[in-house]
Design an enzyme around this catalytic site. Structure first.
Site, PDB file in Angstrom:
ATOM      1  N   ARG A  92       0.846  -1.306  -0.049  1.00 56.44           N
ATOM      2  CA  ARG A  92       0.063   0.059   0.027  1.00 56.44           C
ATOM      3  C   ARG A  92       1.019   1.239  -0.062  1.00 56.44           C
ATOM      4  NH1 ARG A  92      -2.054   3.176   4.575  1.00 56.44           N
ATOM      5  NH2 ARG A  92       0.209   2.829   4.930  1.00 56.44           N
ATOM      6  N   HIS A  97       2.452   5.898  -3.449  1.00 56.82           N
ATOM      7  CA  HIS A  97       3.541   6.919  -3.421  1.00 56.82           C
ATOM      8  C   HIS A  97       4.238   6.857  -4.743  1.00 56.82           C
ATOM      9  CE1 HIS A  97       2.432   8.353   0.450  1.00 56.82           C
ATOM     10  NE2 HIS A  97       2.843   7.114   1.042  1.00 56.82           N
TER      11      HIS A  97
END
Length: 127
Positions: A92, A97
């Protein structure tokens, strides 16, 4: 509020499974990216629902971060494979990102082969 968080998590798990079905029916990078996006918010709801559940049980009033919550959930046997959950946290963090096609492919494989099953098991626990 607690019940709403748990229900939202359960719905997210269903939507993630639906996304995987759609991807298998019509494979594309767009469908894959949609599954990964669903995974990201499903994981968020998972650790936050675990936090609420643990606190409701009187455990871990000071839990704030996903890794803390996952370790406590494993210690109290709410989840049975801490490694899978820590890997989900890492996935995740990576997918939210940075976008890399190779990582997306690897995360997609893990969602199919490891993560969905763990998320479904937690969802069933709340039923």
């Amino acid at each position: 509020m607690k019940q709403m968080k748990l229900e939202n998590f359960q719905k997210a798990v269903l939507r993630l499974a639906e996304g995987l079905d759609e991807y298998h029916a019509h494979p594309s990078t767009t469908a894959r990216d949609g599954v990964i996006q669903r995974f990201e918010f499903t994981f968020e709801l998972a650790w936050k629902s675990l936090k609420v559940y643990l606190q409701d049980q009187g455990v871990g009033a000071d839990l704030q971060f996903p890794r803390q919550v996952l370790k406590e959930a494993y210690a109290t046997k709410l989840i049975d494979d801490q490694t899978v959950w820590i890997d989900m946290l890492t996935a995740r963090n990576t997918t939210s990102h940075i976008y890399d096609d190779r990582q997306a492919t690897a995360v997609m494989a893990d969602i199919e082969n490891r993560y969905l099953t763990a998320l479904q098991a937690l969802s069933a626990l709340y039923a």
